[in-house]
Design a protein around this motif. Structure first.
Motif, PDB file in Angstrom:
ATOM      1  N   ARG A 235       0.832  -1.217   0.000  1.00  0.00           N
ATOM      2  CA  ARG A 235       0.000   0.000   0.000  1.00  0.00           C
ATOM      3  C   ARG A 235       0.858   1.256   0.000  1.00  0.00           C
ATOM      4  NH1 ARG A 235      -4.731  -0.841   4.506  1.00  0.00           N
ATOM      5  NH2 ARG A 235      -5.794  -2.545   3.462  1.00  0.00           N
ATOM      6  N   VAL A 236       1.821   1.311   0.949  1.00  0.00           N
ATOM      7  CA  VAL A 236       2.639   2.532   1.118  1.00  0.00           C
ATOM      8  C   VAL A 236       3.384   2.875  -0.167  1.00  0.00           C
ATOM      9  CG1 VAL A 236       4.740   3.370   2.243  1.00  0.00           C
ATOM     10  CG2 VAL A 236       2.900   2.384   3.628  1.00  0.00           C
ATOM     11  N   LEU A 237       3.914   1.828  -0.858  1.00  0.00           N
ATOM     12  CA  LEU A 237       4.698   2.069  -2.070  1.00  0.00           C
ATOM     13  C   LEU A 237       3.829   2.094  -3.328  1.00  0.00           C
ATOM     14  CD1 LEU A 237       7.756  -0.211  -1.159  1.00  0.00           C
ATOM     15  CD2 LEU A 237       7.743   2.287  -1.271  1.00  0.00           C
ATOM     16  N   GLY A 238       2.511   1.846  -3.150  1.00  0.00           N
ATOM     17  CA  GLY A 238       1.598   1.886  -4.302  1.00  0.00           C
ATOM     18  C   GLY A 238       1.916   0.836  -5.350  1.00  0.00           C
ATOM     19  N   LEU A 239       2.261  -0.386  -4.878  1.00  0.00           N
ATOM     20  CA  LEU A 239       2.632  -1.454  -5.811  1.00  0.00           C
ATOM     21  C   LEU A 239       1.381  -2.167  -6.322  1.00  0.00           C
ATOM     22  CD1 LEU A 239       5.601  -2.963  -3.767  1.00  0.00           C
ATOM     23  CD2 LEU A 239       5.731  -1.280  -5.608  1.00  0.00           C
ATOM     24  N   ALA A 240       1.420  -2.624  -7.571  1.00  0.00           N
ATOM     25  CA  ALA A 240       0.270  -3.314  -8.164  1.00  0.00           C
ATOM     26  C   ALA A 240       0.103  -4.705  -7.558  1.00  0.00           C
ATOM     27  CB  ALA A 240       0.454  -3.409  -9.680  1.00  0.00           C
ATOM     28  N   THR A 241       1.230  -5.363  -7.258  1.00  0.00           N
ATOM     29  CA  THR A 241       1.163  -6.692  -6.639  1.00  0.00           C
ATOM     30  C   THR A 241       2.087  -6.726  -5.430  1.00  0.00           C
ATOM     31  OG1 THR A 241       2.927  -7.468  -8.095  1.00  0.00           O
ATOM     32  CG2 THR A 241       0.660  -7.900  -8.809  1.00  0.00           C
ATOM     33  N   ALA A 242       1.780  -7.606  -4.489  1.00  0.00           N
ATOM     34  CA  ALA A 242       2.588  -7.726  -3.274  1.00  0.00           C
ATOM     35  C   ALA A 242       3.952  -8.324  -3.606  1.00  0.00           C
ATOM     36  CB  ALA A 242       1.870  -8.617  -2.258  1.00  0.00           C
ATOM     37  N   PRO A 243       5.041  -7.718  -3.072  1.00  0.00           N
ATOM     38  CA  PRO A 243       6.376  -8.287  -3.332  1.00  0.00           C
ATOM     39  C   PRO A 243       6.528  -9.645  -2.643  1.00  0.00           C
ATOM     40  CG  PRO A 243       6.536  -6.383  -1.852  1.00  0.00           C
ATOM     41  CD  PRO A 243       5.100  -6.515  -2.233  1.00  0.00           C
ATOM     42  N   LYS A 244       7.116 -10.598  -3.364  1.00  0.00           N
ATOM     43  CA  LYS A 244       7.379 -11.928  -2.816  1.00  0.00           C
ATOM     44  C   LYS A 244       8.819 -12.300  -3.111  1.00  0.00           C
ATOM     45  CE  LYS A 244       2.723 -13.801  -3.316  1.00  0.00           C
ATOM     46  NZ  LYS A 244       1.857 -14.736  -4.022  1.00  0.00           N
ATOM     47  N   PRO A 245       9.470 -13.158  -2.296  1.00  0.00           N
ATOM     48  CA  PRO A 245       8.970 -13.716  -1.048  1.00  0.00           C
ATOM     49  C   PRO A 245       8.987 -12.686   0.088  1.00  0.00           C
ATOM     50  CG  PRO A 245      11.241 -14.387  -1.405  1.00  0.00           C
ATOM     51  CD  PRO A 245      10.826 -13.597  -2.610  1.00  0.00           C
ATOM     52  N   ALA A 246       8.679 -13.133   1.297  1.00  0.00           N
ATOM     53  CA  ALA A 246       8.607 -12.233   2.454  1.00  0.00           C
ATOM     54  C   ALA A 246       9.925 -11.482   2.662  1.00  0.00           C
ATOM     55  CB  ALA A 246       8.239 -13.015   3.713  1.00  0.00           C
ATOM     56  N   ASP A 247      11.072 -12.110   2.329  1.00  0.00           N
ATOM     57  CA  ASP A 247      12.379 -11.461   2.522  1.00  0.00           C
ATOM     58  C   ASP A 247      12.488 -10.191   1.682  1.00  0.00           C
ATOM     59  OD1 ASP A 247      13.936 -14.099   3.733  1.00  0.00           O
ATOM     60  OD2 ASP A 247      12.492 -14.559   2.159  1.00  0.00           O
ATOM     61  N   ALA A 248      11.898 -10.230   0.469  1.00  0.00           N
ATOM     62  CA  ALA A 248      11.924  -9.057  -0.405  1.00  0.00           C
ATOM     63  C   ALA A 248      11.041  -7.953   0.174  1.00  0.00           C
ATOM     64  CB  ALA A 248      11.456  -9.456  -1.807  1.00  0.00           C
ATOM     65  N   ALA A 249       9.836  -8.333   0.654  1.00  0.00           N
ATOM     66  CA  ALA A 249       8.936  -7.351   1.272  1.00  0.00           C
ATOM     67  C   ALA A 249       9.579  -6.746   2.527  1.00  0.00           C
ATOM     68  CB  ALA A 249       7.608  -8.010   1.621  1.00  0.00           C
ATOM     69  N   ASP A 250      10.240  -7.584   3.317  1.00  0.00           N
ATOM     70  CA  ASP A 250      10.914  -7.101   4.528  1.00  0.00           C
ATOM     71  C   ASP A 250      12.013  -6.095   4.195  1.00  0.00           C
ATOM     72  OD1 ASP A 250       9.310  -8.582   6.156  1.00  0.00           O
ATOM     73  OD2 ASP A 250      10.785 -10.152   6.570  1.00  0.00           O
ATOM     74  N   ALA A 251      12.738  -6.342   3.114  1.00  0.00           N
ATOM     75  CA  ALA A 251      13.823  -5.429   2.718  1.00  0.00           C
ATOM     76  C   ALA A 251      13.252  -4.069   2.309  1.00  0.00           C
ATOM     77  CB  ALA A 251      14.632  -6.052   1.582  1.00  0.00           C
ATOM     78  N   LEU A 252      12.108  -4.084   1.590  1.00  0.00           N
ATOM     79  CA  LEU A 252      11.455  -2.822   1.222  1.00  0.00           C
ATOM     80  C   LEU A 252      10.966  -2.095   2.478  1.00  0.00           C
ATOM     81  CD1 LEU A 252       9.337  -3.730  -1.952  1.00  0.00           C
ATOM     82  CD2 LEU A 252      11.300  -2.185  -1.840  1.00  0.00           C
ATOM     83  N   ALA A 253      10.402  -2.864   3.429  1.00  0.00           N
ATOM     84  CA  ALA A 253       9.921  -2.265   4.683  1.00  0.00           C
ATOM     85  C   ALA A 253      11.078  -1.607   5.441  1.00  0.00           C
ATOM     86  CB  ALA A 253       9.243  -3.332   5.552  1.00  0.00           C
ATOM     87  N   LEU A 254      12.246  -2.261   5.448  1.00  0.00           N
ATOM     88  CA  LEU A 254      13.439  -1.703   6.090  1.00  0.00           C
ATOM     89  C   LEU A 254      13.830  -0.373   5.449  1.00  0.00           C
ATOM     90  CD1 LEU A 254      15.733  -4.784   6.500  1.00  0.00           C
ATOM     91  CD2 LEU A 254      15.710  -2.904   8.129  1.00  0.00           C
ATOM     92  N   ALA A 255      13.801  -0.354   4.110  1.00  0.00           N
ATOM     93  CA  ALA A 255      14.189   0.867   3.397  1.00  0.00           C
ATOM     94  C   ALA A 255      13.193   1.986   3.682  1.00  0.00           C
ATOM     95  CB  ALA A 255      14.298   0.574   1.902  1.00  0.00           C
ATOM     96  N   VAL A 256      11.880   1.669   3.689  1.00  0.00           N
ATOM     97  CA  VAL A 256      10.856   2.676   4.001  1.00  0.00           C
ATOM     98  C   VAL A 256      11.060   3.190   5.429  1.00  0.00           C
ATOM     99  CG1 VAL A 256       8.392   3.062   4.378  1.00  0.00           C
ATOM    100  CG2 VAL A 256       9.153   1.763   2.376  1.00  0.00           C
TER     101      VAL A 256
END
Lengths: 188, 188
Positions: B129-150
């Motif tokens: 939601r925050v990054l306005g992505l069309a699909t959820a990043p997978k796997p969880a490690d990739a999503a976690d890395a984006l969350a860290l950067a945000v």
């Protein structure tokens, strides 16, 4: 066989270079400690360790690196920094195409003194005797690094034989080793 | 501010690049996972992580790296490998002169979702939601890395202000910062 032993740490990283073969008295070629400033940011301390280990690999051209395998249960506060220092030392070895072996403290103590529970003073005493040094290496991190290197000179070839046997049996074969037969007979 | 987030690991090392500033919607510039072969020797796996992170730093030219600070109590079996992967990632940043910040999982969860105990699905949902992505990043490690950067884009400047205040007060001054005044006015 020439081994660079590394007793990993951020505040003090012990190193020692030993040459020899199983069943004979090994020779010490160098020993010391890499210190990093605790006030530096962590990534800069890791850079200092990596740069120093890379320089040692260039100077001494070891055929193998032996690093202490530390379990984080032992000293909780510094375990992560110790693991990271060990990681950048192993990286430096990989970048220099030097294979890395990991030995536990009890393996090292058993190899050098015959007692897996020997204390620091006993290890330093035995390292001094085995290598025929005039004075005991200090600090303890430097003596431990020499002990690691002696341990690997004496035990390494046996471990390599076990690994070759495991690979021949298809068990836990490292990729690097399993691709070796492709090169058999090809001059490089 | 452009941040390379790293969720460290040997089997899967998540990465994500985010650009933005506090109080505004950040933009995702890239996301992915570095995988290393579990059958490779440890030092070669660390070499793969280091090489991949070095390439990401060259490609994306971030102004900061944010790495997850993992405490070894959480997952005992893989803690040492995770710490070593984090160590070689931090080393790559230091070699590229990029400062490194460390954030705990609960800091990241609180920053991205307002709840320090959010589960993996909630973190992925909020990152999307925050990054306005069309699909959820997978796997969880990739999503976690984006969350860290945000998290670092939103919180980093506040931490930097605290650090500058601490340095001004002579508390915990990193050597790099304290030696900077010597270079003031000198062209390099």
């Amino acid at each position: 066989m020439r081994v660079l032993g590394i007793d990993p740490g951020l505040t003090r990283c012990g190193w020692g270079v030993v040459e020899g073969r199983p069943g004979s008295r090994p020779t010490a070629l160098g020993v010391g400690v890499v210190r990093t400033n605790p006030e530096l940011d962590l990534e800069l301390r890791l850079l200092e360790v990596h740069t120093a280990v890379t320089a040692l690999l260039r100077e001494h051209r070891p055929t193998a690196m032996a690093i202490e395998r530390v379990f984080h249960q032992n000293n909780k506060g510094t375990a992560t920094g110790t693991a990271q220092a060990a990681g950048v030392a192993a990286l430096a070895a990989a970048q220099a195409d030097v294979p890395v072996a990991w030995h536990t403290p009890s393996e090292v103590k058993a190899a050098i003194s015959g007692n897996g529970r020997a204390d620091k003073d006993q290890v330093t005493l035995m390292v001094t005797r085995v290598l025929g040094l005039a004075t005991a290496p200090k600090p303890a991190d430097a003596a431990d690094a020499l002990a690691l290197a002696v341990c690997h000179v004496w035990r390494g070839p046996a471990q390599d034989r076990l690994r070759v046997a495991a690979i021949a049996g298809g068990i836990g074969a490292p990729v690097r080793a399993t691709t070796l037969p492709r090169w058999t007979g090809i001059s490089r």
